[in-house]
Design an enzyme around this catalytic site. Structure first.
Site, PDB file in Angstrom:
ATOM      1  N   ASN A  91       0.713  -1.118  -0.127  1.00 25.83           N
ATOM      2  CA  ASN A  91       0.163   0.063   0.124  1.00 25.83           C
ATOM      3  C   ASN A  91       0.955   1.178  -0.005  1.00 25.83           C
ATOM      4  O   ASN A  91       0.288   2.552  -0.564  1.00 25.83           O
ATOM      5  CB  ASN A  91      -0.938  -0.100   1.236  1.00 25.83           C
ATOM      6  CG  ASN A  91      -1.434   1.417   1.581  1.00 25.83           C
ATOM      7  OD1 ASN A  91      -2.359   1.968   0.937  1.00 25.83           O
ATOM      8  ND2 ASN A  91      -0.913   1.879   2.762  1.00 25.83           N
ATOM      9  N   TYR A 158       3.562   9.803 -11.355  1.00 20.70           N
ATOM     10  CA  TYR A 158       2.784   9.053 -10.683  1.00 20.70           C
ATOM     11  C   TYR A 158       1.756   8.080 -11.353  1.00 20.70           C
ATOM     12  O   TYR A 158       1.738   6.956 -10.876  1.00 20.70           O
ATOM     13  CB  TYR A 158       1.904   9.942  -9.542  1.00 20.70           C
ATOM     14  CG  TYR A 158       0.679   9.495  -8.767  1.00 20.70           C
ATOM     15  CD1 TYR A 158       1.277   8.997  -7.458  1.00 20.70           C
ATOM     16  CD2 TYR A 158      -0.372   9.194  -8.970  1.00 20.70           C
ATOM     17  CE1 TYR A 158       0.359   8.080  -6.607  1.00 20.70           C
ATOM     18  CE2 TYR A 158      -1.466   8.518  -8.243  1.00 20.70           C
ATOM     19  CZ  TYR A 158      -0.887   8.097  -7.099  1.00 20.70           C
ATOM     20  OH  TYR A 158      -1.793   7.384  -6.092  1.00 20.70           O
ATOM     21  N   ALA A 160       2.312   6.926 -14.248  1.00 19.80           N
ATOM     22  CA  ALA A 160       3.031   5.784 -14.837  1.00 19.80           C
ATOM     23  C   ALA A 160       3.535   4.952 -13.541  1.00 19.80           C
ATOM     24  O   ALA A 160       3.460   3.528 -13.795  1.00 19.80           O
ATOM     25  CB  ALA A 160       4.569   6.106 -15.388  1.00 19.80           C
ATOM     26  N   SER A 161       3.559   4.955 -12.592  1.00 20.36           N
ATOM     27  CA  SER A 161       4.001   4.290 -11.296  1.00 20.36           C
ATOM     28  C   SER A 161       2.682   3.366 -11.197  1.00 20.36           C
ATOM     29  O   SER A 161       3.003   1.859 -11.014  1.00 20.36           O
ATOM     30  CB  SER A 161       4.615   4.892 -10.279  1.00 20.36           C
ATOM     31  OG  SER A 161       3.585   5.668  -9.566  1.00 20.36           O
TER      32      SER A 161
END
Ligand code: NAD
Length: 254
Positions: A91, A158, A160-161
């Site tokens: 998470n 962000y 893309a991650s």
């Protein structure tokens, strides 16, 4: 209440927000839980205290998951303390509230985002999977985002991650199925946590966010923890390689 009685779970980023809600809900469901915190020991102690009310074993561990050796130590700690590892919830993550046009998005910002949001997921899974394979069972739930599916202007790193987490999960769901390990994503939309606080605090930010959510409000951490619990539970024994969207309908009009 869905039962996780007798299960051993590791939750990353459990000291606040969605991770903390997950730790507490897992404890309520009967699981023993280890979680990491990054810096805030007091916040972790508070989560431990609240989760322990349910009578299961709860322990926290300091780890910067952007560093491979610390991810390894966290998984070792969880396995040693709990005796097994049934559930991994990856998470922990970061999001920068500052708009970053691609022209000024620096290599360092790109690398930091990928290291903390994506490599950290690889790192904990890499160390947890052999233990689950040895047990011939396991559940892995990674936290992605609506952003990883529809993109997010000025937050390309962000997005893309988070998109890469989805393809990572889909790959692993096929790869680990033969070991009875189920791998899924929960993809939240906007949730009221420290991460989104500065955006949601401004009138303009809140208005623009709410305009994208058919239910007309942002989510609460507990509302993400519930679907994470579902994905980790015996109610989801035929669900793998899925993205469970939890976003008040946002993707539908995205
Ligand atoms: P948060 O900022 O409250 O919590 C993030 C957690 O990650 C914290 O516990 C923090 O300590 C941990 N963390 C950050 N960097 C770390 C590092 N280097 N090493 C170890 N732990 C680290 O945010 P949240 O909203 O609870 O976010 C949880 C997850 O949900 C994240 O992956 C986030 O991208 C995702 N998400 C959040 C939202 C939202 O609107 N809040 C939306 C979509 C997805």
């Amino acid at each position: 209440m869905i039962s996780l009685a007798g299960k051993a779970a590791l939750v990353t980023g459990g000291s606040r927000g969605i991770g903390a809600a997950t730790v507490k809900l897992f404890a309520q469901a009967g699981a023993d839980v280890v979680f990491n915190y990054h810096r805030n020991r007091e916040a972790a102690a508070q989560v431990e205290q609240e989760a322990r009310k349910h009578g299961t074993r709860i322990e926290s561990f300091k780890a910067d998951l952007g560093k491979m050796p610390e991810a390894k130590k966290l998984v070792e700690f969880a396995h040693e303390r709990l005796g097994r590892l049934d559930i991994l919830v990856a998470n922990a993550g970061i999001w920068n509230d500052k708009d970053e046009p691609i022209e000024s998005l620096s290599e360092r910002e790109w690398d930091d985002m990928m290291r903390i949001n994506l490599k950290s997921v690889y790192a904990v899974v890499h160390h947890a999977a052999p233990r689950m394979i040895a047990q011939r069972s396991g559940r892995i739930v990674a936290v992605s985002s609506t952003s990883g599916q529809r993109g997010e202007a000025f937050h390309a790193h962000y997005s893309a991650s988070k998109g890469a987490i989805i393809s990572f999960v889909k790959s692993l769901s096929a790869e680990l199925a033969r070991h009875n390990i189920l791998v899924n994503c929960v993809a939240p939309g906007w949730v009221d946590t420290d991460m989104s606080k500065t955006t949601l605090e401004t009138k303009a930010g809140r208005k623009s966010v709410l305009g994208t959510i058919p239910l007309g409000r942002v989510g609460k951490s507990d509302e993400i923890a519930g679907p994470i619990l579902f994905a980790a539970s015996d109610l989801a024994t035929f669900v793998t390689g899925e993205v469970i969207n939890v976003n008040g309908g946002a993707v539908l009009c995205g």
